[in-house]
Design a protein around this motif. Structure first.
Motif, PDB file in Angstrom:
ATOM      1  N   GLY A   1      26.114  24.321 -60.442  1.00  0.00           N
ATOM      2  CA  GLY A   1      26.560  23.409 -59.446  1.00  0.00           C
ATOM      3  C   GLY A   1      26.492  21.743 -59.817  1.00  0.00           C
ATOM      4  O   GLY A   1      25.837  21.324 -58.958  1.00  0.00           O
TER       5      GLY A   1
ATOM      6  N   PRO B   1      14.227  21.296 -50.972  1.00  0.00           N
ATOM      7  CA  PRO B   1      14.523  20.150 -50.459  1.00  0.00           C
ATOM      8  C   PRO B   1      15.004  20.137 -49.111  1.00  0.00           C
ATOM      9  O   PRO B   1      15.355  21.189 -48.460  1.00  0.00           O
ATOM     10  N   GLY B   2      14.662  18.936 -48.178  1.00  0.00           N
ATOM     11  CA  GLY B   2      15.129  18.821 -46.876  1.00  0.00           C
ATOM     12  C   GLY B   2      16.394  18.157 -46.824  1.00  0.00           C
ATOM     13  O   GLY B   2      17.139  17.993 -47.841  1.00  0.00           O
TER      14      GLY B   2
ATOM     15  N   THR C   1      19.644  16.219 -47.435  1.00  0.00           N
ATOM     16  CA  THR C   1      19.941  15.658 -48.628  1.00  0.00           C
ATOM     17  C   THR C   1      21.614  15.182 -48.411  1.00  0.00           C
ATOM     18  O   THR C   1      22.344  16.205 -48.003  1.00  0.00           O
TER      19      THR C   1
ATOM     20  N   ARG D   1      32.548  25.549 -60.604  1.00  0.00           N
ATOM     21  CA  ARG D   1      33.919  25.839 -60.662  1.00  0.00           C
ATOM     22  C   ARG D   1      35.058  24.600 -61.081  1.00  0.00           C
ATOM     23  O   ARG D   1      36.142  24.751 -61.675  1.00  0.00           O
ATOM     24  N   ARG D   2      34.784  23.454 -60.485  1.00  0.00           N
ATOM     25  CA  ARG D   2      35.691  22.665 -60.398  1.00  0.00           C
ATOM     26  C   ARG D   2      35.551  21.633 -61.993  1.00  0.00           C
ATOM     27  O   ARG D   2      34.703  20.595 -61.885  1.00  0.00           O
TER      28      ARG D   2
ATOM     29  N   THR E   1      24.819  15.313 -49.511  1.00  0.00           N
ATOM     30  CA  THR E   1      25.483  15.843 -50.300  1.00  0.00           C
ATOM     31  C   THR E   1      27.027  16.510 -49.670  1.00  0.00           C
ATOM     32  O   THR E   1      27.074  16.290 -48.402  1.00  0.00           O
TER      33      THR E   1
ATOM     34  N   ASP F   1      32.140  30.463 -62.769  1.00  0.00           N
ATOM     35  CA  ASP F   1      31.684  31.025 -61.316  1.00  0.00           C
ATOM     36  C   ASP F   1      30.477  31.810 -61.574  1.00  0.00           C
ATOM     37  O   ASP F   1      30.556  32.808 -62.052  1.00  0.00           O
ATOM     38  N   VAL F   2      29.402  31.409 -60.965  1.00  0.00           N
ATOM     39  CA  VAL F   2      28.142  31.917 -61.216  1.00  0.00           C
ATOM     40  C   VAL F   2      28.214  33.345 -60.550  1.00  0.00           C
ATOM     41  O   VAL F   2      27.145  34.228 -61.042  1.00  0.00           O
TER      42      VAL F   2
ATOM     43  N   SER G   1      28.792  19.891 -60.555  1.00  0.00           N
ATOM     44  CA  SER G   1      30.076  19.201 -60.059  1.00  0.00           C
ATOM     45  C   SER G   1      29.914  18.297 -58.979  1.00  0.00           C
ATOM     46  O   SER G   1      30.974  17.368 -58.549  1.00  0.00           O
ATOM     47  N   SER G   2      28.898  18.057 -58.197  1.00  0.00           N
ATOM     48  CA  SER G   2      28.408  17.292 -57.149  1.00  0.00           C
ATOM     49  C   SER G   2      26.925  17.493 -56.468  1.00  0.00           C
ATOM     50  O   SER G   2      26.113  18.306 -57.107  1.00  0.00           O
TER      51      SER G   2
ATOM     52  N   SER H   1      15.626  25.862 -53.822  1.00  0.00           N
ATOM     53  CA  SER H   1      15.554  26.538 -52.806  1.00  0.00           C
ATOM     54  C   SER H   1      15.994  25.613 -51.562  1.00  0.00           C
ATOM     55  O   SER H   1      16.742  24.806 -51.691  1.00  0.00           O
TER      56      SER H   1
ATOM     57  N   LYS I   1      17.293  31.925 -49.072  1.00  0.00           N
ATOM     58  CA  LYS I   1      16.487  31.186 -49.720  1.00  0.00           C
ATOM     59  C   LYS I   1      15.181  31.430 -49.577  1.00  0.00           C
ATOM     60  O   LYS I   1      14.359  31.223 -50.616  1.00  0.00           O
TER      61      LYS I   1
ATOM     62  N   TYR J   1      21.360  32.069 -44.185  1.00  0.00           N
ATOM     63  CA  TYR J   1      21.089  31.121 -45.170  1.00  0.00           C
ATOM     64  C   TYR J   1      19.301  30.778 -45.519  1.00  0.00           C
ATOM     65  O   TYR J   1      18.953  31.245 -46.345  1.00  0.00           O
TER      66      TYR J   1
ATOM     67  N   ASN K   1      20.824  25.675 -59.702  1.00  0.00           N
ATOM     68  CA  ASN K   1      21.126  24.917 -58.420  1.00  0.00           C
ATOM     69  C   ASN K   1      22.366  25.387 -57.676  1.00  0.00           C
ATOM     70  O   ASN K   1      22.277  24.786 -56.360  1.00  0.00           O
TER      71      ASN K   1
ATOM     72  N   ILE L   1      23.225  17.180 -55.743  1.00  0.00           N
ATOM     73  CA  ILE L   1      21.823  17.602 -56.464  1.00  0.00           C
ATOM     74  C   ILE L   1      22.063  17.888 -57.844  1.00  0.00           C
ATOM     75  O   ILE L   1      21.516  17.466 -58.678  1.00  0.00           O
TER      76      ILE L   1
HETATM   77  P1  NDP Z   1      26.885  20.564 -52.930  1.00  0.00           P
HETATM   78  O1  NDP Z   1      27.579  21.246 -52.124  1.00  0.00           O
HETATM   79  O2  NDP Z   1      27.273  18.902 -53.295  1.00  0.00           O
HETATM   80  O3  NDP Z   1      26.767  21.106 -54.364  1.00  0.00           O
HETATM   81  C1  NDP Z   1      26.979  22.499 -54.437  1.00  0.00           C
HETATM   82  C2  NDP Z   1      27.416  22.742 -56.092  1.00  0.00           C
HETATM   83  O4  NDP Z   1      27.376  24.204 -56.151  1.00  0.00           O
HETATM   84  C3  NDP Z   1      28.601  22.358 -56.393  1.00  0.00           C
HETATM   85  O5  NDP Z   1      28.578  21.754 -57.851  1.00  0.00           O
HETATM   86  C4  NDP Z   1      29.452  23.661 -56.536  1.00  0.00           C
HETATM   87  O6  NDP Z   1      30.444  23.492 -57.358  1.00  0.00           O
HETATM   88  C5  NDP Z   1      28.422  24.617 -56.833  1.00  0.00           C
HETATM   89  N1  NDP Z   1      28.842  26.041 -56.617  1.00  0.00           N
HETATM   90  C6  NDP Z   1      29.118  26.653 -55.338  1.00  0.00           C
HETATM   91  N2  NDP Z   1      29.570  27.897 -55.545  1.00  0.00           N
HETATM   92  C7  NDP Z   1      29.586  28.175 -57.029  1.00  0.00           C
HETATM   93  C8  NDP Z   1      29.961  29.132 -57.834  1.00  0.00           C
HETATM   94  N3  NDP Z   1      30.396  30.240 -57.078  1.00  0.00           N
HETATM   95  N4  NDP Z   1      29.822  29.018 -59.203  1.00  0.00           N
HETATM   96  C9  NDP Z   1      29.359  27.784 -59.620  1.00  0.00           C
HETATM   97  N5  NDP Z   1      29.035  26.792 -58.974  1.00  0.00           N
HETATM   98  C10 NDP Z   1      29.004  26.916 -57.652  1.00  0.00           C
HETATM   99  O7  NDP Z   1      25.360  20.722 -52.325  1.00  0.00           O
HETATM  100  P2  NDP Z   1      24.060  20.148 -52.845  1.00  0.00           P
HETATM  101  O8  NDP Z   1      24.020  19.455 -54.158  1.00  0.00           O
HETATM  102  O9  NDP Z   1      23.283  19.767 -51.543  1.00  0.00           O
HETATM  103  O10 NDP Z   1      23.304  21.710 -53.027  1.00  0.00           O
HETATM  104  C11 NDP Z   1      22.736  21.905 -54.219  1.00  0.00           C
HETATM  105  C12 NDP Z   1      21.617  23.026 -53.735  1.00  0.00           C
HETATM  106  O11 NDP Z   1      20.640  22.440 -53.179  1.00  0.00           O
HETATM  107  C13 NDP Z   1      22.081  24.097 -53.086  1.00  0.00           C
HETATM  108  O12 NDP Z   1      21.278  25.477 -53.781  1.00  0.00           O
HETATM  109  C14 NDP Z   1      21.728  24.110 -51.877  1.00  0.00           C
HETATM  110  O13 NDP Z   1      21.364  25.058 -51.190  1.00  0.00           O
HETATM  111  C15 NDP Z   1      20.267  23.224 -51.934  1.00  0.00           C
HETATM  112  N6  NDP Z   1      20.045  22.383 -50.724  1.00  0.00           N
HETATM  113  C16 NDP Z   1      20.786  21.400 -50.428  1.00  0.00           C
HETATM  114  C17 NDP Z   1      20.180  20.692 -49.329  1.00  0.00           C
HETATM  115  C18 NDP Z   1      20.908  19.488 -48.810  1.00  0.00           C
HETATM  116  O14 NDP Z   1      20.563  19.023 -47.781  1.00  0.00           O
HETATM  117  N7  NDP Z   1      21.870  18.941 -49.365  1.00  0.00           N
HETATM  118  C19 NDP Z   1      18.843  20.943 -48.796  1.00  0.00           C
HETATM  119  C20 NDP Z   1      18.125  22.015 -49.387  1.00  0.00           C
HETATM  120  C21 NDP Z   1      18.652  22.671 -50.424  1.00  0.00           C
HETATM  121  P3  NDP Z   1      31.957  23.981 -57.490  1.00  0.00           P
HETATM  122  O15 NDP Z   1      32.335  23.968 -56.069  1.00  0.00           O
HETATM  123  O16 NDP Z   1      32.727  22.977 -58.157  1.00  0.00           O
HETATM  124  O17 NDP Z   1      31.803  25.357 -57.978  1.00  0.00           O
END
Ligand code: NDP
Length: 253
Positions: free
Chosen positions: A14, A192-193, A195, A39-40, A197, A64-65, A16-17, A148, A166, A162, A91, A19
């Protein structure tokens, strides 16, 4: 006291964006070569360019994980191309909220596939390499960090599935921690709480409205705040394992 990550290799899913992206930058700043998975591919290329411009090493691995073969391939390519694997940041995740009654079941399938199965596939593929890195120079310890959420600690109406994914990540992390910690693979859970993104942007409009309302008075954390915490976890000296870290925005109840 902290240990830098020079000479080590980290894989961030994860990346690509949000955390994951911020964490890849933080680990590269600490000296780790980083494998970037999502994926991106174009987003990963952009991030890799930034890391390389700052003198770091980055490998782009589009994948794709949720596809077990692809999860295994990104791990194997990391080891083949960067030589080893010391740190896995599990992540990648999706958060699709809303009531259980009448929910589109495909949203549940996506969450279980990414948040649970994808994380398990990556852990399974990485563990043999983490165990061998833990035996080896330079650090004699390896790290598996599962991301988580506060939602993995506290269940709420409107996020039951969800929450289920988690809480599952938390249970898996503790069971695995007990299995491998004696071999110096540290398994850590970061929760995290809210955030800022792209995470909530994938929700249906009516659900997104509810999320916005709930957090309207709250200054959200930045992805870098969580990356900082992850950086702390993986730079502890060998005899210190941070098992769990719960981080909320100050104003989040
Ligand atoms: P984003 O949506 O910004 O990032 C999610 C990342 O997961 C992207 O890089 C996306 O990349 C990747 N992803 C999604 N599906 C797949 C897949 N099938 N294979 C590979 N990569 C995948 O969200 P966050 O940065 O916020 O999320 C990161 C983690 O933090 C998550 O586990 C989320 O549950 C957790 N979290 C976030 C919180 C928040 O408030 N933001 C709070 C608590 C936890 P791509 O689409 O390019 O595949």
């Amino acid at each position: 006291m902290s240990d830098r990550l020079d000479g080590t290799v980290a894989l961030v899913t994860g990346a690509s964006s949000g955390i994951g992206e911020a964490t890849a930058v933080a680990l590269a700043d600490q000296g780790a070569a980083v494998a970037l998975v999502a994926r991106r591919a174009e987003r990963l290329e952009e991030l890799a360019g930034k890391i390389r411009d700052d003198g770091g090493t980055a490998l782009v691995l589009a994948g794709d994980v949720t596809v077990e073969r692809q999860a295994r391939e990104v791990v194997e390519r990391t080891v083949t191309e960067l030589g080893r694997l010391d740190t896995l940041i599990n992540n990648a995740g999706v958060m699709l909220l809303g009531p259980v009654v009448g929910a589109p079941v495909e949203e549940w399938q996506r969450m279980v596939e990414v948040n649970v199965l994808g994380l398990l596939y990556c852990a399974h593929a990485a563990l043999p390499h983490l165990l061998s890195a833990a035996d080896d120079d330079p650090r004699h310890v390896a790290d598996l960090v599962n991301i988580s959420s506060v939602a993995g600690r506290v269940a709420r109406s409107g996020s039951a599935v969800y929450n289920a994914t988690k809480h599952g990540v938390g249970a898996f992390s503790e069971g695995l921690r007990q299995e491998v910690t004696g071999r110096h693979v540290r398994v850590s859970l970061v929760e995290p709480g809210a955030t800022d993104t792209e995470l909530s942007g994938h929700n249906r409009p009516e659900v997104l409205e509810g999320i916005k309302k709930r957090f309207s008075g709250v200054e959200r954390m930045r992805a870098e705040d969580i990356a900082d915490a992850i950086g702390y976890v993986v730079t502890r000296p060998r005899h210190v394992a941070v098992n769990e870290m719960l981080i909320r925005p100050t104003e989040q109840t």
